[in-house]
Design a protein around this motif. Sequence first.
Motif: not given
Length: 504
Positions: A388-397, A418-419, A431-433
């Motif tokens: 997940f981290t490798a996908l982008s510098s800020q993957p959740l965003e 996300f699911t 997600m919480l942070d």
Amino acid sequence: MAEAVVELLERAARREAPLEELRALRLAVQAVPPAALRAHLSDDHLGALFALLSVNDREQVSACASILERLLQALDPLYVIQNLREELQKGLFHPDDSVKILTISQVGRIVENSEAVTEILNSPELLRQIINCIGGEKIAVAKEAIRSLSRIAQTRDGLEALFVSNLLSDLKNVMATSDIVRYRVYELIVEISSVSADSLNYCANSGLVSELIGELTGDDVLVRATCIQMVTSLAHTPHGRQYLAQQGVIDKISNIIVGAESDPFSGFYLPGFVKFFGNLAVVDSPQQICERYPVFIEKVFEMAESHDPTMIGVAVDTLGILGSNVEGKQVLQKTRTRFQNLLKRIGHQAKNAPTELRLRCLDAISSLLYLPPEQQTEDLLRMTESWFTALSSQPLELFRSISTQPFPDLHCGALRVFTAIANQPWAQKLMLDTPGFVEYVVDRSVEPDKASKDAKYELVKALVNSKTIAEVFGNQYYLRLRAYLREGPYYVKAVSTTAVEGAE
């Protein structure tokens, strides 16, 4: 209602029913239960309606075909074949496709009846004409013929009738009609072969499976591209895979992929050949397939690293299939840095590529990142987090920004990502942070349509059903998520209004 239908049927039997009345009868028979239709139907009614099919009036033929379809469905299949054999025979030669489809579908229904099927198998002329219908111009007629013949082949007697009689010659003769018809027959053969090892033996002994494989490994690149799809279908069954391995077909496909480097036309068939191995890996063993055929995984990486959107799309789909189970994920993890770099490219494509490729990237990412609760070991959780981290510098965003775009497909695709990670503790902490993320999850106003509301609801459900969510999110957010789940995907909060005197 039944009395009105009988009256209209009587008028049709006396050939006194104009087109308007036939239209009325077509509507009326739909409303009468099958038992009531059976109680009032006579041979004269059916005979008259079949006779009305012989006129040169397209609308009348269409109306009669619809009426007969409903009436015949109400009758016992054994009765239909014993009393209407001649009418069915004529129907197969009818110039109107709707009548042919009606007749062939009735034969398909008859062969599913254990008492009636013998009557069909003892009617070689009827079967011969259905085989000829595979060569018809209209694809709908051909599809119905393939469906009925496939049903006939569900029994040993049916297999004998098709492959150990003169009907095999008819099947081969109709193949000679054109390339398109030949592929239709191959489609039928693969459909029958997929049922059981016994069915495959009959098809193989007929020589038709060998012909298909011969075309797959031949020199015509367009034919290869068509045939690989059918061979892939055959490989979905254990007996099909065993046969392909015994015949050396899987090795041949691997060798063709190796040789594709020097073939300027490989773009036509390479995607199908790579998909074949992707499907094979999932139904068999990803590790064994990738170890035995290293050219497969190498070619997938090459295609994903290319600049050709078509090749990237196929590679991304294949990675999603391969990484859909834990063994496949571990195979990809063994490539270390190369796969990490590839994930960065896929993350970039998910944000910047044309819409269709973006969707395929999002689906692949969901597949790669999902871990069932019972398989969430520390090592595997570390792996999905690193991916997940490798996908982008800020993957959740990254995925949140995609989910806020006004395109429902992309919006739902991002929610599915996300699911996929929602039941993993590291993702819940992330997600919480992330400021505002949990508020976004419980905010119903951002879902504009049914598909989006359903996708958001699946995300909430995945979070609530996780064993770690209450501990990670805390009581306040956990209760809000549970309330969302309880209220359902389409809940709308009631807004109370107070009337004020003098207000407009």
